[in-house]
Write a protein that holds these residues in place. Structure first.
Motif, PDB file in Angstrom:
ATOM      1  N   LEU A 130       0.555 -43.012  33.755  1.00 40.53           N
ATOM      2  CA  LEU A 130       1.765 -42.634  34.476  1.00 40.53           C
ATOM      3  C   LEU A 130       1.882 -41.117  34.577  1.00 40.53           C
ATOM      4  N   ARG A 131       1.620 -40.428  33.498  1.00 40.79           N
ATOM      5  CA  ARG A 131       1.668 -38.967  33.540  1.00 40.79           C
ATOM      6  C   ARG A 131       0.599 -38.411  34.471  1.00 40.79           C
ATOM      7  N   ASP A 132      -0.573 -39.022  34.477  1.00 40.43           N
ATOM      8  CA  ASP A 132      -1.634 -38.590  35.380  1.00 40.43           C
ATOM      9  C   ASP A 132      -1.212 -38.818  36.828  1.00 40.43           C
ATOM     10  N   HIS A 133      -0.584 -39.950  37.085  1.00 40.52           N
ATOM     11  CA  HIS A 133      -0.099 -40.253  38.433  1.00 40.52           C
ATOM     12  C   HIS A 133       0.896 -39.187  38.884  1.00 40.52           C
ATOM     13  N   TRP A 134       1.842 -38.832  38.011  1.00 37.12           N
ATOM     14  CA  TRP A 134       2.844 -37.831  38.361  1.00 37.12           C
ATOM     15  C   TRP A 134       2.225 -36.452  38.506  1.00 37.12           C
ATOM     16  N   ARG A 135       1.237 -36.137  37.678  1.00 37.21           N
ATOM     17  CA  ARG A 135       0.569 -34.847  37.788  1.00 37.21           C
ATOM     18  C   ARG A 135      -0.108 -34.734  39.145  1.00 37.21           C
ATOM     19  N   LYS A 136      -0.787 -35.791  39.551  1.00 34.57           N
ATOM     20  CA  LYS A 136      -1.456 -35.778  40.854  1.00 34.57           C
ATOM     21  C   LYS A 136      -0.432 -35.665  41.983  1.00 34.57           C
ATOM     22  N   ALA A 137       0.675 -36.375  41.850  1.00 32.29           N
ATOM     23  CA  ALA A 137       1.698 -36.350  42.895  1.00 32.29           C
ATOM     24  C   ALA A 137       2.328 -34.969  43.016  1.00 32.29           C
ATOM     25  N   SER A 138       2.568 -34.299  41.882  1.00 34.76           N
ATOM     26  CA  SER A 138       3.220 -32.989  41.940  1.00 34.76           C
ATOM     27  C   SER A 138       2.263 -31.880  42.350  1.00 34.76           C
ATOM     28  N   SER A 139       0.964 -32.095  42.180  1.00 35.67           N
ATOM     29  CA  SER A 139       0.004 -31.057  42.546  1.00 35.67           C
ATOM     30  C   SER A 139      -0.374 -31.121  44.028  1.00 35.67           C
ATOM     31  N   GLY A 140       0.128 -32.125  44.709  1.00 31.73           N
ATOM     32  CA  GLY A 140      -0.197 -32.253  46.118  1.00 31.73           C
ATOM     33  C   GLY A 140      -1.502 -32.988  46.366  1.00 31.73           C
ATOM     34  N   GLU A 141      -2.145 -33.417  45.293  1.00 28.80           N
ATOM     35  CA  GLU A 141      -3.395 -34.164  45.424  1.00 28.80           C
ATOM     36  C   GLU A 141      -3.078 -35.524  46.031  1.00 28.80           C
ATOM     37  N   ARG A 142      -3.878 -35.947  46.970  1.00 24.18           N
ATOM     38  CA  ARG A 142      -3.641 -37.225  47.631  1.00 24.18           C
ATOM     39  C   ARG A 142      -3.983 -38.362  46.677  1.00 24.18           C
ATOM     40  N   LEU A 143      -3.010 -39.201  46.443  1.00 25.77           N
ATOM     41  CA  LEU A 143      -3.199 -40.329  45.540  1.00 25.77           C
ATOM     42  C   LEU A 143      -3.971 -41.427  46.252  1.00 25.77           C
ATOM     43  N   TYR A 144      -4.720 -42.180  45.502  1.00 25.55           N
ATOM     44  CA  TYR A 144      -5.559 -43.221  46.094  1.00 25.55           C
ATOM     45  C   TYR A 144      -4.759 -44.291  46.796  1.00 25.55           C
ATOM     46  N   ASP A 145      -3.537 -44.549  46.342  1.00 26.05           N
ATOM     47  CA  ASP A 145      -2.747 -45.616  46.962  1.00 26.05           C
ATOM     48  C   ASP A 145      -1.633 -45.063  47.850  1.00 26.05           C
ATOM     49  N   GLU A 146      -1.702 -43.787  48.133  1.00 28.83           N
ATOM     50  CA  GLU A 146      -0.678 -43.155  48.941  1.00 28.83           C
ATOM     51  C   GLU A 146      -0.910 -43.468  50.415  1.00 28.83           C
ATOM     52  N   PRO A 147       0.148 -43.838  51.127  1.00 29.76           N
ATOM     53  CA  PRO A 147      -0.022 -44.130  52.557  1.00 29.76           C
ATOM     54  C   PRO A 147      -0.258 -42.846  53.342  1.00 29.76           C
TER      55      PRO A 147
END
Length: 192
Positions: A89-106
């Motif tokens: 969960l923390r990794d998910h939020w870190r990726k989301a806040s860094s602007g990195e495109r998440l694998y499941d992001e539309p």
């Protein structure tokens, strides 16, 4: 292959098959108890049931991989699962806040579903304010594992490698400090 009186055989293959069946039963039992608790905890934290399912699914995969590697769990499986879920969960939020495109992001033009991304920041800020009020790192960890992740005292004791009595004392102290810190914040006048 020698036949046993009960109709089975005592060959090495039979022992491996029984061992595999026992391992599968243990794994299934572990997942049956872990999944609802993780979904509940992660949903409470994120307010996003679909993200909670994703995090729980990734955690279950980590549990399955650990079972297949032959890991002997000295602690309850929920302890291992909670640590994995917190990290994911923390990794998910870190990726989301860094602007990195998440694998499941539309895609950017797609319609957004679910809660706004600020919820993760609100949660982290609230958690930090509680930890700041509590001050003691271990007490803050006990508070978080109890109230956010829903672990029981004995599970927290296993995770932090302390006694259950210490968990109870630390939780009581943490709750008193958190209440005092929140009261102090409420008493301060709002800036003009």
């Amino acid at each position: 292959m020698r036949q046993l009186s009960g109709g089975g055989d005592d060959s090495g293959e039979a022992h491996r098959r029984l061992s595999k069946e026992r391992e599968d039963a243990l794994m299934e039992d572990a997942l049956r108890t872990v999944v609802p608790r993780l979904i509940s905890s992660v949903t409470r934290v994120t307010r996003d049931y679909h993200l909670a399912q994703d995090i729980t699914q990734e955690t279950c995969i980590a549990i399955l991989q650990a079972f297949r590697r032959g890991t002997e769990f000295d602690k309850p499986v929920i302890v291992f699962a909670t640590v994995v879920a917190r990290n994911k969960l923390r990794d998910h939020w870190r990726k989301a806040s860094s602007g990195e495109r998440l694998y499941d992001e539309p895609p950017e033009h797609a319609r957004k579903f679910g809660p706004e991304p600020t919820i993760a920041l609100e949660y982290l800020e609230l958690l930090e304010s509680v930890k700041t009020a509590i001050v003691d790192e271990r007490q803050a960890a006990v508070w978080e594992l109890t109230h956010v992740w829903g672990l029981k005292g004995i599970e927290i004791a296993e995770l932090l490698e302390i006694s259950s009595a210490t968990v109870s004392r630390e939780l009581a102290a943490a709750e008193a400090k958190a209440r005092a810190g929140l009261r102090r914040d409420d008493d301060e006048p709002a800036p003009a």
